[in-house]
Design a protein around this motif. Structure first.
Motif, mmCIF file in Angstrom:
data_model
loop_
_atom_site.group_PDB
_atom_site.id
_atom_site.type_symbol
_atom_site.label_atom_id
_atom_site.label_comp_id
_atom_site.label_asym_id
_atom_site.label_seq_id
_atom_site.Cartn_x
_atom_site.Cartn_y
_atom_site.Cartn_z
ATOM 1 N N GLY A 167 0.772 -1.199 -0.004
ATOM 2 C CA GLY A 167 -0.134 -0.185 -0.093
ATOM 3 C C GLY A 167 1.012 1.121 0.113
ATOM 4 O O GLY A 167 2.030 1.199 -0.336
ATOM 5 N N LEU A 168 0.299 2.289 0.483
ATOM 6 C CA LEU A 168 1.259 3.634 0.619
ATOM 7 C C LEU A 168 1.789 3.590 1.572
ATOM 8 O O LEU A 168 1.261 3.643 2.926
ATOM 9 C CB LEU A 168 0.041 4.857 0.343
ATOM 10 C CG LEU A 168 0.675 6.368 0.302
ATOM 11 C CD1 LEU A 168 1.616 6.411 -0.744
ATOM 12 C CD2 LEU A 168 -0.604 7.502 0.419
ATOM 13 N N ILE A 169 3.222 3.778 1.618
ATOM 14 C CA ILE A 169 4.023 3.663 2.788
ATOM 15 C C ILE A 169 4.565 5.277 2.925
ATOM 16 O O ILE A 169 4.948 5.617 2.128
ATOM 17 C CB ILE A 169 5.205 2.957 2.742
ATOM 18 C CG1 ILE A 169 4.728 1.447 2.275
ATOM 19 C CG2 ILE A 169 6.233 2.700 3.952
ATOM 20 C CD1 ILE A 169 5.630 0.645 2.059
ATOM 21 N N ARG A 170 4.436 5.706 4.244
ATOM 22 C CA ARG A 170 5.026 6.940 4.547
ATOM 23 C C ARG A 170 5.825 6.869 5.830
ATOM 24 O O ARG A 170 5.274 6.227 7.015
ATOM 25 C CB ARG A 170 3.850 7.941 4.938
ATOM 26 C CG ARG A 170 2.861 8.400 3.586
ATOM 27 C CD ARG A 170 1.718 9.070 3.913
ATOM 28 N NE ARG A 170 0.790 8.240 4.973
ATOM 29 C CZ ARG A 170 -0.138 8.644 5.569
ATOM 30 N NH1 ARG A 170 -0.292 10.052 5.677
ATOM 31 N NH2 ARG A 170 -1.084 7.835 6.103
ATOM 32 N N LYS A 171 7.153 7.150 5.643
ATOM 33 C CA LYS A 171 8.090 7.164 6.867
ATOM 34 C C LYS A 171 8.153 8.491 7.394
ATOM 35 O O LYS A 171 8.459 9.674 7.047
ATOM 36 C CB LYS A 171 9.419 6.895 6.479
ATOM 37 C CG LYS A 171 10.292 6.551 7.572
ATOM 38 C CD LYS A 171 11.652 6.104 6.922
ATOM 39 C CE LYS A 171 12.556 5.563 8.280
ATOM 40 N NZ LYS A 171 13.678 5.101 7.802
ATOM 41 N N THR A 172 7.191 8.555 8.711
ATOM 42 C CA THR A 172 7.117 9.673 9.261
ATOM 43 C C THR A 172 8.219 10.203 10.319
ATOM 44 O O THR A 172 8.364 11.420 10.646
ATOM 45 C CB THR A 172 5.757 9.884 10.203
ATOM 46 O OG1 THR A 172 5.682 8.930 10.767
ATOM 47 C CG2 THR A 172 4.631 9.786 9.066
ATOM 48 N N THR A 173 8.896 9.166 10.904
ATOM 49 C CA THR A 173 10.002 9.516 11.688
ATOM 50 C C THR A 173 11.058 8.788 10.906
ATOM 51 O O THR A 173 11.030 7.783 10.008
ATOM 52 C CB THR A 173 9.710 9.266 13.031
ATOM 53 O OG1 THR A 173 9.652 7.659 13.231
ATOM 54 C CG2 THR A 173 8.545 9.652 13.499
ATOM 55 N N ASN A 174 12.497 8.945 11.786
ATOM 56 C CA ASN A 174 13.515 8.048 11.217
ATOM 57 C C ASN A 174 13.601 6.601 11.585
ATOM 58 O O ASN A 174 14.283 5.861 11.152
ATOM 59 C CB ASN A 174 14.908 8.906 11.875
ATOM 60 C CG ASN A 174 15.126 9.900 10.833
ATOM 61 O OD1 ASN A 174 14.700 10.354 9.954
ATOM 62 N ND2 ASN A 174 15.769 10.926 11.594
ATOM 63 N N HIS A 175 12.544 6.139 12.452
ATOM 64 C CA HIS A 175 12.322 5.007 12.843
ATOM 65 C C HIS A 175 10.920 4.186 12.732
ATOM 66 O O HIS A 175 10.861 3.309 13.466
ATOM 67 C CB HIS A 175 12.873 4.744 14.639
ATOM 68 C CG HIS A 175 14.180 5.238 14.606
ATOM 69 N ND1 HIS A 175 15.325 4.537 14.590
ATOM 70 C CD2 HIS A 175 14.634 6.762 15.072
ATOM 71 C CE1 HIS A 175 16.388 5.137 14.813
ATOM 72 N NE2 HIS A 175 16.027 6.492 15.159
ATOM 73 N N GLY A 176 10.160 4.854 11.868
ATOM 74 C CA GLY A 176 8.963 4.174 11.797
ATOM 75 C C GLY A 176 8.020 5.225 10.939
ATOM 76 O O GLY A 176 8.473 6.180 10.318
#
Length: 451
Positions: free
Chosen positions: A206-215
């Protein structure tokens, strides 16, 4: 001034004449009214107290106090003045309304201090999927899976990991490129179903969004879960013997020393003279011919018939050394190499020799710095030896094993060169191999060393 007529009394007003009895009747009626009013007030106050206690426990005391305070003036003694009695009746009539108002105020006041528990509301969940985005490139995927990097990367892709539930929300724990874990929140219409696959191996796309450097967050369009396989704990096989290792030089010297190193086992290379006891080959490594002799039985693939030609010579044997007692043990030989025999310390040339053959107790005379030889037949499993102190005193130089010829018994030759004049008693012991304390028989000879 005119005087009254004789015999006539003063006129008394009609009201005054009957005032006293009328006052008594009025007081009785008023007392009955006050009593009835006080009973009604008490009943109303009791009902109000019960209502207030049910509404709020904290307001019960306040209602009871005010009810008691209003009940007291209603029950005043009947001896009070008439104006006070007149005021009591209208006060009694107004009491229920005032009492209800007071109870309502007390209940409201008590209710302000009591706070009912808050009802947990379900957290809002993202159930709508966003429109498809651009696919993640290889570079962006590397940044996405690297802990400490890639914040803000977004795109369509897929992830694999272990599903966990944190704060009632499904999360996917992904192992990154440097073996560090990354945590992604799973959203979408399947958010209510995914918690059923806790600790499963889950693959989402699906749509992946990395909002922080660890998740980050994944809007799940598709997913698949695999049941974790039951991990079979393999029990290590029980070691029947300790793991073999190479012996250090110090351990090798202990293995070849008399009375030391019992229990040492490992790979080593040892050197000694090859002898035989029955059909077994024996390597004598130190103190040959004495009761402190250290020897090892040679076993293994290298202990073949080819060793017979090396009997009486020096060999270097490499293999697993197992010293079972202080006087020797066994060697599982893997390689056997002949070595040149060491040069004899004393030459027998130009030396007068005295020879003794067999087990004959006798007395002999030997010249100083000359030779004495004693030859004795051996038995399988036994060996001839003398005490170490006697060997040093008489000057034992060699104890040579000689295999038998024409099926004859093997023999051992003791060669002495006395260095000190005097009389010496030399005792020979036929002891069990590897157990010098177990003696089968012995005999003695007397040696007189002359200058």
């Amino acid at each position: 001034m005119a005087k009254p007529k004789s015999g006539a009394k003063k006129t008394t007003p009609a009201g005054k004449a009957g005032a006293k009895p009328a006052a008594k009747k009025d007081n009785t009626a008023r007392l009955d009214l006050i009593k009835n009013a006080s009973k009604r007030v008490a009943k109303v106050a009791t009902k109000l107290v019960k209502v207030a206690s049910d509404a709020a426990k904290g307001g019960a005391k306040a209602v009871a106090k005010k009810a008691a305070a209003e009940k007291a003036p209603a029950e005043k003694p009947a001896a009070e003045k008439a104006p006070a009695a007149k005021k009591a009746a209208p006060a009694a009539k107004a009491a229920p309304a005032g009492k209800a108002a007071t109870g309502a105020k007390g209940g409201a006041k008590a209710g302000a201090t009591f706070t009912p528990p808050a009802v947990d509301k379900p957290r809002p969940r993202a159930t709508k999927l966003p429109p498809p985005g651009e696919p993640l490139t290889k570079r962006e995927m590397e940044q996405l899976l690297t802990a400490g990097e890639g914040r803000g990367v977004m795109g369509e892709g897929s992830l694999k990991g272990r599903l966990v539930v944190t704060n009632e929300m499904p999360h996917l724990v992904v192992v990154g490129r440097d073996k560090r874990e990354l945590t992604f929140l799973l959203q979408g219409p399947d958010q209510e179903i995914l918690p059923a696959y806790v600790d499963h191996k889950v693959s989402v796309s699906g749509l992946i969004r990395k909002t922080t450097n660890h998740g980050g967050v994944v809007d799940v369009r598709k997913y698949s879960a695999k049941k974790p396989e039951a991990e079979v704990v393999e029990t290590p096989p029980a070691e029947t013997e300790p793991r073999l290792r190479y012996l250090s030089p110090g351990e090798v010297s202990m293995a070849t020393a008399a009375g030391m190193g019992a229990g040492i086992k490992g790979f080593a290379a040892v050197r000694g003279n090859l002898e035989m006891t029955g059909e077994e080959y024996v390597l004598v490594v130190s103190n040959g011919g004495t009761r402190q002799q250290v020897s090892f039985i040679i076993e293994g693939k290298a202990a073949g018939k080819g060793l017979r030609k090396h009997v009486g010579h020096t060999l270097q044997v490499m293999g697993v050394v197992d010293k079972t007692s202080g006087w020797g043990g066994r060697i599982a030989a893997e390689n056997v190499e002949p070595r040149p025999s060491e040069a004899r310390a004393v030459s027998r040339d130009e030396m007068e020799l005295v020879h003794i053959e067999g087990e004959v107790p006798t007395s002999v005379d030997v010249k100083l710095n000359h030779g004495l030889t004693v030859r004795l037949p051996e038995q399988p499993g036994f060996t001839w030896a003398i005490e170490p102190t006697v060997a040093k005193r008489v000057g034992l130089r060699e104890a040579n094993f000689e295999p038998g010829t024409n099926e004859g018994p093997a023999t051992r030759e003791f060669f002495f060169t006395p260095r000190n004049p005097g009389n010496f008693e030399v005792e020979f012991f036929l002891a069990k191999a590897f157990s010098p304390s177990q003696v089968d028989r012995s005999f003695k000879i007397n040696v007189t060393v002359k200058p």
